[in-house]
Design a protein around this motif. Structure first.
Motif, PDB file in Angstrom:
ATOM      1  N   GLU A 297      33.263  46.238  29.448  1.00 48.82           N
ATOM      2  CA  GLU A 297      32.221  46.490  30.559  1.00 48.82           C
ATOM      3  C   GLU A 297      32.222  45.047  31.403  1.00 48.82           C
ATOM      4  O   GLU A 297      31.828  45.211  32.497  1.00 48.82           O
ATOM      5  CB  GLU A 297      30.583  46.667  29.876  1.00 48.82           C
ATOM      6  CG  GLU A 297      29.718  47.104  30.891  1.00 48.82           C
ATOM      7  CD  GLU A 297      28.406  46.913  30.075  1.00 48.82           C
ATOM      8  OE1 GLU A 297      27.352  47.356  30.964  1.00 48.82           O
ATOM      9  OE2 GLU A 297      28.467  46.935  28.893  1.00 48.82           O
ATOM     10  N   TRP A 300      34.907  45.138  33.885  1.00 47.72           N
ATOM     11  CA  TRP A 300      34.611  45.801  35.072  1.00 47.72           C
ATOM     12  C   TRP A 300      33.501  45.234  36.224  1.00 47.72           C
ATOM     13  O   TRP A 300      33.781  45.207  37.378  1.00 47.72           O
ATOM     14  CB  TRP A 300      34.216  47.231  34.607  1.00 47.72           C
ATOM     15  CG  TRP A 300      33.523  48.207  35.641  1.00 47.72           C
ATOM     16  CD1 TRP A 300      32.340  48.782  35.777  1.00 47.72           C
ATOM     17  CD2 TRP A 300      34.434  48.919  36.594  1.00 47.72           C
ATOM     18  NE1 TRP A 300      32.410  49.590  36.647  1.00 47.72           N
ATOM     19  CE2 TRP A 300      33.510  49.821  37.393  1.00 47.72           C
ATOM     20  CE3 TRP A 300      35.920  48.904  36.761  1.00 47.72           C
ATOM     21  CZ2 TRP A 300      34.207  50.658  38.134  1.00 47.72           C
ATOM     22  CZ3 TRP A 300      36.424  49.889  37.792  1.00 47.72           C
ATOM     23  CH2 TRP A 300      35.352  50.700  38.532  1.00 47.72           C
ATOM     24  N   ILE A 301      32.277  44.826  35.448  1.00 48.71           N
ATOM     25  CA  ILE A 301      31.550  44.195  36.404  1.00 48.71           C
ATOM     26  C   ILE A 301      31.994  43.029  37.062  1.00 48.71           C
ATOM     27  O   ILE A 301      31.653  42.775  38.551  1.00 48.71           O
ATOM     28  CB  ILE A 301      30.204  43.746  35.451  1.00 48.71           C
ATOM     29  CG1 ILE A 301      29.606  44.881  34.965  1.00 48.71           C
ATOM     30  CG2 ILE A 301      29.276  43.040  36.286  1.00 48.71           C
ATOM     31  CD1 ILE A 301      29.019  46.005  35.982  1.00 48.71           C
ATOM     32  N   LEU A 304      33.854  44.338  39.940  1.00 51.22           N
ATOM     33  CA  LEU A 304      32.997  44.845  41.231  1.00 51.22           C
ATOM     34  C   LEU A 304      32.504  43.408  41.951  1.00 51.22           C
ATOM     35  O   LEU A 304      32.092  43.730  43.196  1.00 51.22           O
ATOM     36  CB  LEU A 304      31.818  45.752  40.428  1.00 51.22           C
ATOM     37  CG  LEU A 304      32.330  46.990  39.767  1.00 51.22           C
ATOM     38  CD1 LEU A 304      30.999  47.653  39.293  1.00 51.22           C
ATOM     39  CD2 LEU A 304      32.697  47.911  40.879  1.00 51.22           C
ATOM     40  N   THR A 447      25.639  46.903  42.176  1.00 48.24           N
ATOM     41  CA  THR A 447      25.757  46.949  40.928  1.00 48.24           C
ATOM     42  C   THR A 447      25.805  45.893  40.218  1.00 48.24           C
ATOM     43  O   THR A 447      25.455  45.608  39.063  1.00 48.24           O
ATOM     44  CB  THR A 447      26.914  48.142  40.679  1.00 48.24           C
ATOM     45  OG1 THR A 447      26.753  49.410  41.182  1.00 48.24           O
ATOM     46  CG2 THR A 447      27.216  48.241  38.983  1.00 48.24           C
ATOM     47  N   ALA A 448      26.791  44.912  40.696  1.00 47.94           N
ATOM     48  CA  ALA A 448      27.109  43.901  40.117  1.00 47.94           C
ATOM     49  C   ALA A 448      26.021  42.820  39.915  1.00 47.94           C
ATOM     50  O   ALA A 448      25.511  42.127  38.811  1.00 47.94           O
ATOM     51  CB  ALA A 448      28.432  42.933  40.489  1.00 47.94           C
ATOM     52  N   PHE A 451      23.288  44.187  37.358  1.00 52.75           N
ATOM     53  CA  PHE A 451      23.669  43.749  36.139  1.00 52.75           C
ATOM     54  C   PHE A 451      23.368  42.467  35.854  1.00 52.75           C
ATOM     55  O   PHE A 451      23.079  41.963  34.694  1.00 52.75           O
ATOM     56  CB  PHE A 451      25.254  44.105  35.790  1.00 52.75           C
ATOM     57  CG  PHE A 451      25.971  43.658  34.562  1.00 52.75           C
ATOM     58  CD1 PHE A 451      25.723  44.600  33.561  1.00 52.75           C
ATOM     59  CD2 PHE A 451      26.359  42.274  34.475  1.00 52.75           C
ATOM     60  CE1 PHE A 451      26.428  43.819  32.265  1.00 52.75           C
ATOM     61  CE2 PHE A 451      26.854  41.845  33.228  1.00 52.75           C
ATOM     62  CZ  PHE A 451      27.123  42.922  32.155  1.00 52.75           C
ATOM     63  N   ASP A 459      25.684  36.126  32.214  1.00 56.36           N
ATOM     64  CA  ASP A 459      25.815  37.430  32.763  1.00 56.36           C
ATOM     65  C   ASP A 459      25.645  36.733  34.152  1.00 56.36           C
ATOM     66  O   ASP A 459      26.656  37.076  35.159  1.00 56.36           O
ATOM     67  CB  ASP A 459      25.212  38.342  32.393  1.00 56.36           C
ATOM     68  CG  ASP A 459      25.151  38.655  31.105  1.00 56.36           C
ATOM     69  OD1 ASP A 459      26.382  38.698  30.723  1.00 56.36           O
ATOM     70  OD2 ASP A 459      24.443  39.327  30.399  1.00 56.36           O
ATOM     71  N   VAL A 463      29.052  36.645  36.841  1.00 60.21           N
ATOM     72  CA  VAL A 463      29.061  37.753  38.039  1.00 60.21           C
ATOM     73  C   VAL A 463      28.907  36.719  39.415  1.00 60.21           C
ATOM     74  O   VAL A 463      29.600  37.190  40.257  1.00 60.21           O
ATOM     75  CB  VAL A 463      27.762  38.492  37.916  1.00 60.21           C
ATOM     76  CG1 VAL A 463      27.810  39.406  39.137  1.00 60.21           C
ATOM     77  CG2 VAL A 463      28.080  39.497  36.604  1.00 60.21           C
TER      78      VAL A 463
END
Length: 706
Positions: A297, A300-301, A304, A447-448, A451, A459, A463
């Motif tokens: 996950e 994937w983030i 993105l 989305t990123a 999250f 996180d 990100v």
């Protein structure tokens, strides 16, 4: 409460132990039927026994499939049932009891109530014990499914003198009496504490139960007019301790009362307690492992976030960013490879410094309980004024009015004589380019960001680092392959004209910032910032520019001071006129459900003056046919949330959808109670399909506006 339950149990025991030699008529009223609901009065006694001062009764509601009604605290919206007993005879008062509710989510709104069947137990206190009674109840009840319908139910029941028991009615009343929450020593709660922050944005409850809990739910009551959102409920310590946090969506100080909290655990277990209010926030007793993302996950983030940052380079806000990039690239043409690589690396570092600084600031604000999001700095008038002033000075520099040099000693200290000054200019090129990219929200970026801001500190860092690398990718590519600069035309007189052209492009950005600043702080503030910045440009031109440039600068200064106020005022008038033509209504989340109950489709547009992607959506999709006609149709309500200035209710609405940036668009309707969330970049087909899906009809059947 306890006396009432003992009385009910005694009645049930008597009814089971007593056999009558003849059949007794059931003590119930006639059934009143209305659309989606049936109701009747029922009593345990078929008559009024001698010297009896209190009768056990109930109001039974049967709701059609898919319909519900509300608890005494209905949740975010709704109306609890109300009963008028004024038409009764020989009745002193009636105590209305509430079985524990269930939670319903519709139209993105949290409600508490009942579905299927519910019986509200009653204690009927008589004026004259042992005498005949006439129970007359006028009940107002709101029943909701895809629509909400208020109903008035007139119920009546006459009880003569007598001592017979209606076993069926007694069993039914006793069944729902068991669902009434226990209180006091019977509640099964050892300790209960609650916290409400000063800003009235969150309510936290922490309680310890005497028994093991399986699937608890929590229903707070803080007084009429106070609405709470979806809770975060956690269970720990051998499944006997509950911690729950509720966002406060609206708060009414006038009706605020000592909090009361009802806890349910299954259909027949409920308790109500009044927790002790504390002044320190109640931290969760443990962390949830599920919030820690897995490696797959996270990868994937990160992807993105990188792609979102990369796409930002070609979003509608690209023009001011591109102008700075091109200006930076021009001065490297013809220089050595090391200078090219160093300059573009400095620009990339500028991007990363801004992104990391933004991540740190958002993390700090988040931990302070302040609403955070992508691009929110453009709601701050101080930030806007500072950016406007800086870009006006940059524009003057591009026009050649002046050139600011660092002191020689500082240049030597920072780097070598050949590149020190240039590297610092490149650093700020990247930094300001990143700043000007934040009003845009690229596809995948929402989305990123959601999250990151909903997760841990690591996180947020990971990100935002990935996002920054995507935004800095053009600089990094040129730094990796400096030879790309050779494809630019050779230096010449054209560079002077290009710099002037880029100066005009950057001036356009200045006008946009002034327009945003006018919306945030007013026209007077915008004109003051413009005047001071242009005065500074004029002073710098006199010190470092030629006589011709000073003359040109004076003319530009006078022209801007005369033209900008008129342009800003006209832009505001045009904006208001456009809003009136589209008939946008002001955003109010609590109005979404009532509108849908009337068969309306609700299109929500969260926008801001500083959001360039929002403006692109407006010009390319929302203001064009067939979307424009669809939004002005009789069965569609266009609701606009203007986030130009900070607005707590809009921030809460976005956070509920796990979004921390705009644009944000959602469509609600009878067939889309939870809402259909649209992508950041709108297309005509996506909007029309969402409107049709929310209505439950094909796109071709949506009637156009007349």
């Amino acid at each position: 409460m306890l006396m009432f339950k003992k009385l009910l149990k005694a009645c049930v025991v008597v009814s089971l132990a007593t056999l009558f030699s003849h059949s007794a008529l059931a003590a119930t009223s006639e059934i009143v039927s209305k659309p989606a609901i049936k109701a009747r009065l029922l009593t345990v006694q078929n008559g009024v026994p001698k010297d009896t001062a209190v009768l056990s009764a109930g109001i039974q509601l049967e709701l059609d499939d898919g319909w519900k009604t509300y608890w005494r605290s209905p949740g975010e919206v709704g109306i609890p049932p109300q009963v008028d007993w004024s038409g009764s005879q020989n009745v002193a008062n009636v105590q209305f009891e509430w079985p524990a509710p269930a939670r319903f989510t519709a139209f993105g709104i949290e409600n508490f109530g009942y579905q299927g069947e519910v019986v509200f137990p009653l204690q009927v206190h008589l004026e004259n014990p042992g005498e005949a009674v006439v129970l007359a109840a006028r009940m107002s009840v709101l029943v909701c499914s895809d629509i909400c319908v208020p109903q008035t139910l007139d119920l009546s029941l006459t009880l003569p003198k007598g001592s017979e028991i209606d076993r069926a009615s007694g069993d039914l009343i006793a069944k729902f009496a068991k669902k009434i929450p226990l209180e006091g020593d019977q509640a099964g709660v050892e300790t209960a504490r609650a916290f409400i922050d000063e800003d009235r944005t969150k309510f936290i409850i922490d309680l310890a139960a005497t028994n093991t809990l399986k699937q608890p739910d929590v229903f707070p009551e803080l007084g009429a007019g106070t609405a709470l959102g979806k809770p975060d409920i956690r269970l720990s310590e051998a499944d006997s301790r509950i911690w729950a946090r509720f966002p406060i969506l609206s708060f009414n100080e006038a009706t605020f009362e000592v909090p009361s909290v009802t806890i349910t655990d299954g259909p027949d277990r409920a308790s109500t307690v009044q927790p002790d209010l504390v002044t320190t926030a109640l931290a969760p007793p443990f962390s949830i492992d599920a919030v820690v993302p897995g490696v797959d996950e996270m990868v994937w983030i990160v992807a993105l976030a990188f792609l979102g940052g990369l796409i930002l380079n070609v979003m509608p806000c690209v023009l001011p960013v591109l102008s700075i990039k091109l200006t930076s690239a021009l001065k490297f043409n013809g220089q050595n490879t090391a200078a090219v690589r160093g300059g573009f690396l400095a620009s990339a570092i500028g991007v990363m410094v801004f992104v990391w600084g933004l991540a740190l600031a958002l993390f700090a604000l988040q931990r302070m309980g302040i609403a955070v999001g992508w691009g929110l700095q453009f709601q701050n008038p101080v930030f806007l004024a500072g950016m406007t002033g800086v870009l006006i000075i940059f524009s003057g520099n591009l026009f050649g009015a002046f050139e600011i040099l660092l002191p020689p000693s500082l240049q030597t200290w920072l780097s070598n004589k050949e590149a020190g000054q240039g590297y610092w200019g490149d650093f700020f090129t990247g930094l300001f380019g990143a700043v000007l990219a934040t009003p845009c929200s690229a596809p995948l970026l929402g989305t990123a960001i959601a999250f990151a801001l909903a997760g841990r500190a690591i996180d947020i860092f990971v990100v935002f680092t990935s996002l920054g690398l995507g935004l800095a990718a053009p600089y990094l590519i040129v730094a990796a392959v400096p030879g790309l600069v050779k494809f630019l035309p050779k230096p010449g007189r054209w560079m002077i004209f290009l710099k002037v052209f880029l100066g005009f492009m950057l001036s356009g950005t200045v006008l946009w910032l002034l327009w945003v600043l006018t919306g945030v702080a007013g026209l007077t503030v915008s004109l003051t910032v413009l005047t001071l910045a242009l005065a500074l440009v004029a002073v710098l031109s006199m010190r470092h520019g030629s006589a011709r440039l000073r003359f040109l600068g004076s003319g530009v200064l006078a022209g801007l001071l005369l033209a900008v106020p008129v342009a800003l005022s006209q832009a505001r008038e045009d904006q208001l006129q456009e809003q009136s033509l589209l008939d946008w209504v002001e955003f109010d989340r609590s109005n979404i459900a009532p509108l849908i109950s009337q068969g309306q489709v609700v299109f929500v547009d969260v926008t801001a003056d500083w959001c360039l992607t929002c403006k692109a959506n407006k010009v390319l999709v929302l203001d064009r046919e067939p979307v424009r006609s669809a939004l002005t149709a009789d069965n569609v309500t266009a609701m606009r949330a203007d986030w130009t200035r900070p607005d707590e209710k809009i921030s809460r609405y976005l956070s509920r959808h796990h979004r921390f940036g705009i644009p944000f668009n959602a469509v609600y309707g009878p067939a889309a109670q939870e809402g259909i969330v649209l992508p950041e970049l709108l297309t005509t087909a996506e909007v029309m399909e969402a409107l049709a899906a929310a209505k439950g009809k094909p796109v071709s059947e949506i009637p156009p506006a007349e």
